[in-house]
Scaffold this active site. Structure first.
Site, PDB file in Angstrom:
ATOM      1  N   LYS A   1       0.865  -1.177   0.000  1.00  0.00           N
ATOM      2  CA  LYS A   1       0.000   0.000   0.000  1.00  0.00           C
ATOM      3  C   LYS A   1       0.898   1.222   0.000  1.00  0.00           C
ATOM      4  CE  LYS A   1      -4.600   0.658   0.406  1.00  0.00           C
ATOM      5  NZ  LYS A   1      -5.691  -0.188  -0.133  1.00  0.00           N
TER       6      LYS A   1
ATOM      7  N   GLY B   1     -26.016   1.280   2.309  1.00  0.00           N
ATOM      8  CA  GLY B   1     -25.142   1.996   1.394  1.00  0.00           C
ATOM      9  C   GLY B   1     -25.366   1.547  -0.036  1.00  0.00           C
TER      10      GLY B   1
ATOM     11  N   GLY C   1     -24.258   3.170  -2.920  1.00  0.00           N
ATOM     12  CA  GLY C   1     -23.386   3.822  -3.887  1.00  0.00           C
ATOM     13  C   GLY C   1     -23.114   2.843  -5.017  1.00  0.00           C
ATOM     14  N   LYS C   2     -21.949   2.940  -5.621  1.00  0.00           N
ATOM     15  CA  LYS C   2     -21.664   2.098  -6.786  1.00  0.00           C
ATOM     16  C   LYS C   2     -21.801   0.612  -6.482  1.00  0.00           C
ATOM     17  CE  LYS C   2     -18.568   5.231  -9.268  1.00  0.00           C
ATOM     18  NZ  LYS C   2     -17.193   5.407  -9.810  1.00  0.00           N
ATOM     19  N   VAL C   3     -21.133   0.133  -5.421  1.00  0.00           N
ATOM     20  CA  VAL C   3     -21.139  -1.296  -5.120  1.00  0.00           C
ATOM     21  C   VAL C   3     -22.530  -1.757  -4.691  1.00  0.00           C
ATOM     22  CG1 VAL C   3     -20.233  -3.088  -3.584  1.00  0.00           C
ATOM     23  CG2 VAL C   3     -18.685  -1.385  -4.571  1.00  0.00           C
ATOM     24  N   GLY C   4     -23.150  -1.033  -3.759  1.00  0.00           N
ATOM     25  CA  GLY C   4     -24.470  -1.412  -3.289  1.00  0.00           C
ATOM     26  C   GLY C   4     -25.511  -1.398  -4.387  1.00  0.00           C
TER      27      GLY C   4
END
Length: 374
Positions: A93, A193, A195-198
């Site tokens: 990371k 949630g 957003g994109k994933v949900g």
């Protein structure tokens, strides 16, 4: 400055604080470019299984010590995530210290790319908090080892597509493990949630025949999802969602979703969602043990949300969506392995996932650290 350790190194007393964690890492690199003001740290936890892949976080840390602590924690997490997902990749990371809204410039990102390039492929970067696909396009101007690029630049584009698909595969594995059939048909899934994933996950679940209940602090996101999928139900907030009659609870927003109060109130049989760092307290006596004590099956978040990593890592071979999707589909098998291991050893799925990852890394470590081909 680079620090490294190897099996032949002498055993030294364990230093306090972040230095103790750094002593467990293969390599930690501090990067400073005076011309652009870049201050960054790259942490490589392990390359036992291959090059260390992990995103770059751009964040206004209060101090260099805080940035170091974060990169050490995140790089270790990526090593476990990649290992348990069956990827031939190590864990790393990076953090860039600064406010991305004011400090991010193309020149700074190119300088950062040069530091990544200097590692010869031992670290491969991608997007994280504060960095985006467009940023990886700029970073890739000065390094061959940037993934998460735009499709027009030969990259994978939006990684939420396979992140959601992988979470769905994890949920199917939970259903297979608990109910004997790899489907959510007739089950109620609550998503916190959207957003994109949900949002994408909702589509997979409805197609599979599940009943979906959602909540989100962003009312516009909920309204847009309801317009697309009028059959979903909406509740006021996460507190109401966790108290609903659910079969599966899917945290897909911020980390820390599973605190003591949530676990105590939760009525679902399964927790399997895309949010990172869901367990507020890790280790013995922590959140995973509390879930197990209540008879709730927890699918480790760093396993089931690995579809995004699988998607961007495919760029290393020349991105092919179908090949990457096949890799994300394997999250079903890996989740099932974790759940079966947890049951057979009478441990939590979180501990089982750690054990499997550690066994993979230990087996790979026999070959030494990963080095670029000459």
């Amino acid at each position: 400055m680079t620090t490294s350790s190897s099996p032949s190194s002498p055993v030294l007393p364990t230093p306090p604080g972040p230095l103790a964690a750094m002593a467990q890492h293969e390599q930690v690199v501090f990067c400073h470019d005076r011309a652009t003001g870049l201050r960054a740290i790259i942490g490589i936890y392990s390359t036992a299984l291959g090059p260390a892949l992990g995103g770059t976080r751009f964040y206004p840390y209060a101090s260099e010590e805080a940035a170091l602590a974060d990169v050490l924690r995140l790089s270790r997490g990526m090593a476990y995530k990649n290992a348990v997902a069956g990827l031939d990749l190590g864990g790393g990371k990076a953090v860039i210290i600064g406010d991305p809204a004011t400090d991010k410039t193309p020149e700074l990102l190119r300088a950062y790319g040069r530091f990544v390039e200097s590692l010869g492929g031992r670290y491969v970067t991608a997007c994280d908090v504060g960095t985006y696909v467009a940023d990886m396009d700029v970073v890739s101007e000065t390094t061959r080892f940037a993934t998460g690029r735009s499709e027009s630049n030969g990259g994978a584009g939006d990684s939420s597509v396979l992140t959601a698909y992988g979470v769905f595969q994890g949920q199917r594995a939970c259903a297979q493990h608990l109910w004997g059939e790899a489907t959510l048909k007739g089950r109620t899934v609550g998503i916190a949630g959207v957003g994109k994933v949900g949002r994408i996950l909702t589509g997979h679940l409805l197609e599979d025949g599940a009943h979906v209940v959602v909540t989100d602090v962003n009312e516009q996101a909920v309204a847009a999802l309801k317009a697309t999928h009028p059959q979903i139900d909406v509740v006021a907030d996460t507190d109401a969602l966790v108290r609903s009659d659910l079969d599966v609870y899917a945290p897909c927003a911020l980390g820390g979703a599973l605190d003591e109060q949530t676990v105590a109130a939760l009525r679902a049989t399964v927790v399997c969602g895309g949010a990172n760092n869901q367990l507020v307290t890790e280790g013995p006596g922590g959140t995973a043990d509390q879930l197990k004590a209540r008879g709730i099956t927890y699918a480790p978040d760093f396993l089931v949300n690995a579809g995004g990593v699988i998607q961007v890592s495919d760029e290393l071979h020349g991105f092919d969506f179908e090949r990457a999707k096949k890799g994300a589909a394997a999250i079903f098998d890996h989740t099932l392995e974790v759940l079966e291991t947890a049951t057979s050893r009478d441990i939590t799925p979180a501990a089982a996932a750690d054990h499997i990852a550690e066994e993979r890394m230990a087996a790979g470590a026999a070959g030494g650290i990963w080095l670029p081909a000459r």
